[in-house]
Design a protein around this motif. Structure first.
Motif, mmCIF file in Angstrom:
data_model
loop_
_atom_site.group_PDB
_atom_site.id
_atom_site.type_symbol
_atom_site.label_atom_id
_atom_site.label_comp_id
_atom_site.label_asym_id
_atom_site.label_seq_id
_atom_site.Cartn_x
_atom_site.Cartn_y
_atom_site.Cartn_z
ATOM 1 N N ASP A 139 3.467 14.201 5.960
ATOM 2 C CA ASP A 139 3.650 13.900 7.380
ATOM 3 C C ASP A 139 2.912 14.958 8.180
ATOM 4 N N ASP A 140 2.269 14.560 9.279
ATOM 5 C CA ASP A 140 1.521 15.529 10.080
ATOM 6 C C ASP A 140 2.399 16.304 11.057
ATOM 7 N N GLU A 141 3.683 15.998 11.115
ATOM 8 C CA GLU A 141 4.616 16.748 11.967
ATOM 9 C C GLU A 141 5.241 17.860 11.133
ATOM 10 N N GLU A 142 4.772 19.103 11.337
ATOM 11 C CA GLU A 142 5.223 20.220 10.514
ATOM 12 C C GLU A 142 6.725 20.450 10.609
ATOM 13 N N GLU A 180 -5.077 13.398 3.238
ATOM 14 C CA GLU A 180 -6.183 14.087 2.581
ATOM 15 C C GLU A 180 -5.681 15.276 1.766
ATOM 16 N N GLU A 181 -4.780 16.072 2.359
ATOM 17 C CA GLU A 181 -4.199 17.213 1.658
ATOM 18 C C GLU A 181 -3.385 16.745 0.453
ATOM 19 N N ALA A 182 -2.619 15.686 0.623
ATOM 20 C CA ALA A 182 -1.791 15.160 -0.476
ATOM 21 C C ALA A 182 -2.660 14.685 -1.632
ATOM 22 N N LEU A 183 -3.768 14.035 -1.323
ATOM 23 C CA LEU A 183 -4.628 13.468 -2.369
ATOM 24 C C LEU A 183 -5.343 14.536 -3.199
ATOM 25 N N LYS A 184 -5.320 15.781 -2.743
ATOM 26 C CA LYS A 184 -5.892 16.888 -3.524
ATOM 27 C C LYS A 184 -4.918 17.363 -4.605
ATOM 28 N N LYS A 185 -3.668 16.932 -4.506
ATOM 29 C CA LYS A 185 -2.645 17.331 -5.475
ATOM 30 C C LYS A 185 -2.638 16.369 -6.665
ATOM 31 N N ASP A 186 -2.033 16.816 -7.755
ATOM 32 C CA ASP A 186 -1.814 15.925 -8.900
ATOM 33 C C ASP A 186 -0.573 15.094 -8.582
ATOM 34 N N LEU A 187 -0.773 13.945 -7.999
ATOM 35 C CA LEU A 187 0.344 13.119 -7.529
ATOM 36 C C LEU A 187 1.188 12.559 -8.669
ATOM 37 N N ASN A 199 8.111 12.283 -8.526
ATOM 38 C CA ASN A 199 9.010 11.162 -8.788
ATOM 39 C C ASN A 199 9.140 10.248 -7.577
ATOM 40 N N LEU A 200 8.757 10.770 -6.392
ATOM 41 C CA LEU A 200 8.921 10.009 -5.151
ATOM 42 C C LEU A 200 8.013 10.602 -4.090
ATOM 43 N N LEU A 201 7.440 9.731 -3.254
ATOM 44 C CA LEU A 201 6.647 10.175 -2.107
ATOM 45 C C LEU A 201 7.293 9.654 -0.831
ATOM 46 N N LEU A 202 7.440 10.530 0.154
ATOM 47 C CA LEU A 202 7.871 10.142 1.489
ATOM 48 C C LEU A 202 6.625 10.219 2.368
ATOM 49 N N LEU A 203 6.196 9.087 2.899
ATOM 50 C CA LEU A 203 4.916 9.006 3.624
ATOM 51 C C LEU A 203 5.092 8.573 5.070
ATOM 52 N N ASP A 204 4.461 9.329 5.965
ATOM 53 C CA ASP A 204 4.315 8.872 7.342
ATOM 54 C C ASP A 204 3.187 7.840 7.334
ATOM 55 N N VAL A 205 3.157 6.962 8.304
ATOM 56 C CA VAL A 205 2.083 5.966 8.365
ATOM 57 C C VAL A 205 0.925 6.470 9.212
ATOM 58 N N MET A 206 1.227 6.996 10.392
ATOM 59 C CA MET A 206 0.172 7.381 11.330
ATOM 60 C C MET A 206 -0.226 8.846 11.130
ATOM 61 N N MET A 207 -1.303 9.037 10.380
ATOM 62 C CA MET A 207 -1.829 10.380 10.131
ATOM 63 C C MET A 207 -3.348 10.309 10.147
ATOM 64 N N GLY A 208 -4.018 11.340 10.593
ATOM 65 C CA GLY A 208 -5.457 11.571 10.522
ATOM 66 C C GLY A 208 -6.350 10.426 10.082
ATOM 67 N N GLU A 209 -7.314 10.766 9.245
ATOM 68 C CA GLU A 209 -8.307 9.793 8.782
ATOM 69 C C GLU A 209 -7.710 8.741 7.858
ATOM 70 N N ILE A 210 -6.837 9.177 6.968
ATOM 71 C CA ILE A 210 -6.231 8.255 5.997
ATOM 72 C C ILE A 210 -4.781 8.021 6.397
#
Length: 127
Positions: free
Chosen positions: A10-13, A37-44, A48-59
């Motif tokens: 999420d882009d809200e720190e 983009e930062e998340a995709l650099k990690k070994d996803l 066991n679970l991802l919590l994702l915001d929808v509205m973020m930067g380029e991706i």
């Protein structure tokens, strides 16, 4: 038993910190990324679970979830969207991508914790 690993994207720190604190209090191992983009650099595949915001930067979170579903290593990782995009069409888009749950902002931390627990319980049941 090893604690579940959760990635919050999420882009809200401030929101990331609140979620991380509360999830860690429940015994989960939590990492944070402030963009897809930062998340995709990690070994996803270690999560066991991802919590994702929808509205973020380029991706967007939707685009990231599609990428996860297209990758055999991350295909089965549960995704919960946490987002201000709360129309019926937004929710249907999220579920059609393969979301395991969809929580609209603003939300109650207690509700998020309960939904995380339910998704992870389903994960255990599937083993």
């Amino acid at each position: 038993m090893t604690p579940y690993r959760i990635l919050v994207v999420d882009d809200e720190e401030d929101l990331c910190e609140i979620l991380q604190f509360n999830l860690e209090t429940e015994g989960y191992k939590v990492d944070v990324a402030y963009s897809a983009e930062e998340a995709l650099k990690k070994d996803l595949s270690v999560y066991n679970l991802l919590l994702l915001d929808v509205m973020m930067g380029e991706i967007s979170g939707f685009k990231m979830a599609r990428m996860l579903r297209d990758n055999p290593k991350t295909l089965s990782i549960p995704v919960i969207f946490l987002t201000a995009k709360d129309t019926e069409n937004d929710k249907l888009t999220g579920f059609n991508i393969g979301a395991d749950d969809y929580i609209s902002k603003p939300f109650s931390i207690r509700e998020v914790l309960a939904r995380v627990k339910v998704v992870l319980r389903r994960l255990d049941a599937g083993k």
